[in-house]
Design a protein around this motif. Sequence first.
Motif, short mmCIF file in Angstrom:
data_model
loop_
_atom_site.label_atom_id
_atom_site.label_comp_id
_atom_site.label_asym_id
_atom_site.label_seq_id
_atom_site.Cartn_x
_atom_site.Cartn_y
_atom_site.Cartn_z
N GLY A 138 23.90 83.80 -50.30
CA GLY A 138 24.13 83.11 -49.04
C GLY A 138 25.52 82.54 -48.93
N ASP A 139 25.61 81.27 -48.55
CA ASP A 139 26.93 80.68 -48.29
C ASP A 139 27.60 80.15 -49.55
OD1 ASP A 139 25.30 78.49 -48.70
OD2 ASP A 139 25.94 77.39 -46.91
N TRP A 140 26.98 80.35 -50.71
CA TRP A 140 27.68 80.07 -51.97
C TRP A 140 28.58 81.27 -52.25
CZ3 TRP A 140 25.19 79.58 -57.53
CH2 TRP A 140 26.20 79.20 -58.44
N GLU A 141 29.83 81.14 -51.88
CA GLU A 141 30.79 82.24 -51.98
C GLU A 141 31.02 82.62 -53.44
OE1 GLU A 141 35.47 83.14 -50.76
OE2 GLU A 141 34.47 81.30 -50.11
N ALA A 142 31.00 83.93 -53.71
CA ALA A 142 31.22 84.42 -55.08
C ALA A 142 32.65 84.16 -55.52
CB ALA A 142 30.90 85.90 -55.16
N ASP A 143 32.83 83.97 -56.83
CA ASP A 143 34.17 83.81 -57.40
C ASP A 143 34.86 85.15 -57.59
OD1 ASP A 143 34.30 80.90 -57.87
OD2 ASP A 143 32.64 81.26 -59.24
N ALA A 144 34.09 86.22 -57.74
CA ALA A 144 34.66 87.56 -57.93
C ALA A 144 33.64 88.60 -57.51
CB ALA A 144 35.07 87.77 -59.39
N LEU A 145 34.15 89.79 -57.17
CA LEU A 145 33.31 90.90 -56.72
C LEU A 145 33.69 92.17 -57.45
CD1 LEU A 145 33.69 90.45 -52.84
CD2 LEU A 145 31.87 89.50 -54.26
N ILE A 146 32.71 93.07 -57.58
CA ILE A 146 33.03 94.46 -57.91
C ILE A 146 32.36 95.33 -56.87
CG2 ILE A 146 33.37 94.19 -60.39
CD1 ILE A 146 30.53 95.25 -60.79
N GLY A 147 32.95 96.49 -56.60
CA GLY A 147 32.39 97.38 -55.60
C GLY A 147 32.64 96.89 -54.20
N SER A 148 31.94 97.50 -53.22
CA SER A 148 32.12 97.13 -51.83
C SER A 148 30.91 97.56 -51.02
CB SER A 148 33.39 97.81 -51.27
OG SER A 148 33.27 99.21 -51.34
N GLY A 149 30.83 97.02 -49.81
CA GLY A 149 29.77 97.40 -48.89
C GLY A 149 28.39 97.09 -49.45
N TYR A 150 27.49 98.09 -49.37
CA TYR A 150 26.11 97.88 -49.83
C TYR A 150 25.96 98.07 -51.34
CZ TYR A 150 24.71 97.87 -44.95
OH TYR A 150 24.57 97.56 -43.63
N ALA A 151 27.02 98.46 -52.00
CA ALA A 151 26.97 98.66 -53.46
C ALA A 151 27.99 97.71 -54.08
CB ALA A 151 27.28 100.10 -53.80
N GLN A 152 27.53 96.52 -54.40
CA GLN A 152 28.46 95.47 -54.79
C GLN A 152 27.83 94.55 -55.82
OE1 GLN A 152 30.01 92.77 -51.60
NE2 GLN A 152 31.92 93.76 -52.15
N GLY A 153 28.65 94.00 -56.69
CA GLY A 153 28.20 92.99 -57.63
C GLY A 153 28.93 91.69 -57.36
N TYR A 154 28.28 90.57 -57.68
CA TYR A 154 28.81 89.24 -57.38
C TYR A 154 28.82 88.38 -58.63
CZ TYR A 154 27.72 90.70 -52.59
OH TYR A 154 27.65 91.39 -51.41
N PHE A 155 29.86 87.58 -58.78
CA PHE A 155 30.02 86.73 -59.96
C PHE A 155 30.36 85.31 -59.53
CE2 PHE A 155 33.02 84.87 -63.08
CZ PHE A 155 32.13 84.72 -64.15
N TRP A 156 29.68 84.35 -60.18
CA TRP A 156 29.93 82.93 -59.94
C TRP A 156 30.06 82.19 -61.27
CZ3 TRP A 156 26.23 85.81 -57.55
CH2 TRP A 156 26.18 85.84 -56.16
N ILE A 157 30.76 81.07 -61.24
CA ILE A 157 30.72 80.10 -62.33
C ILE A 157 30.13 78.81 -61.75
CG2 ILE A 157 32.08 78.71 -63.92
CD1 ILE A 157 34.10 80.99 -64.03
N VAL A 158 29.06 78.31 -62.36
CA VAL A 158 28.42 77.10 -61.84
C VAL A 158 29.42 75.95 -61.88
CG1 VAL A 158 26.58 75.41 -62.22
CG2 VAL A 158 26.12 77.86 -62.55
N PRO A 159 29.65 75.30 -60.73
CA PRO A 159 30.66 74.24 -60.70
C PRO A 159 30.13 72.90 -61.17
CG PRO A 159 29.74 74.55 -58.51
CD PRO A 159 29.10 75.60 -59.39
#
Length: 285
Positions: free
Chosen positions: A171-192
């Motif tokens: 949702g609105d917790w914006e990822a810190d980094a991405l891989i891929g694009s569109g419907y084939a994508q991975g998301y990365f976060w670091i808990v703040p």
Amino acid sequence: MRIRMALTAATVAVGMSVVTAFAQGTDALKMSDEKYKPSVGQSGKDVIWVPTSDAVADAMLKMANVKPGDLVYDLGSGDGKIAIAAAKNFGATAVGIEFNKDMADLATRNAARAGVSNKVKIINGDIFVEDFSKANVLTMYLLPDLNLKLRPTILKMAPGTRVVTNSFNMGDWEADALIGSGYAQGYFWIVPGNAAGKWTIKGIEGSKVATLDVTQRYQRVGGTLSIDGKSQPILGPSLVGNRLKFSFIDISGQSRIIDVNLKGNTFAGNVLENSPLYEVSGVRN
């Protein structure tokens, strides 16, 4: 891991088509055995199962910078692919949580066949019931509504915990980094960590009184620094786990950087130019 569609080797090689991405992933079928052969698309408690490819498992764990000494929890671990890869290829200890008993038993056997039974544990349980708070790396391949349901729990985990999801965000917790694009994508976060609030700072050179007022939404921060009654916006602020960093203009008109580590209602660190100049500390009011 389990979901409707899979990140694949094509998502790691940015620029490959989504169609190509969805055509991959058959190597994960090697994880079945004579006792249990899961079917792609079979129903589960909250999701249907689609296998994750070796390439995607590797990409997710690399994104999370998994290393020896880490404790990786894989939520909805399916055939154990991610947990096994974390142990075998990255030297981590891993725990998978899987609701389907047949799948959990298969994952346990897969870990034994991979020679990592001593580093991989598969729990037959519910991801909304089992405790995964000790993880410092969390991997998931779940539907968006499940990600959102888990988000409050994840945000209460230790600051610095690394989180990586396959295909769906939070949702609105914006990822810190991405891989891929569109419907084939991975998301990365670091808990703040929690930097929000009003702080009194000691040690800023040449000042008698310095205060910091920080606003925060997830890992995004902003605020105002006041030195001897003169206020200025903090510049280029960042919050990575418990590390808070921003630039300011000191009383001599020089640009400086404050780089501190949060610890509850205190912080400590340094004022920098190209290297540390002097120490500062702060207390939340």
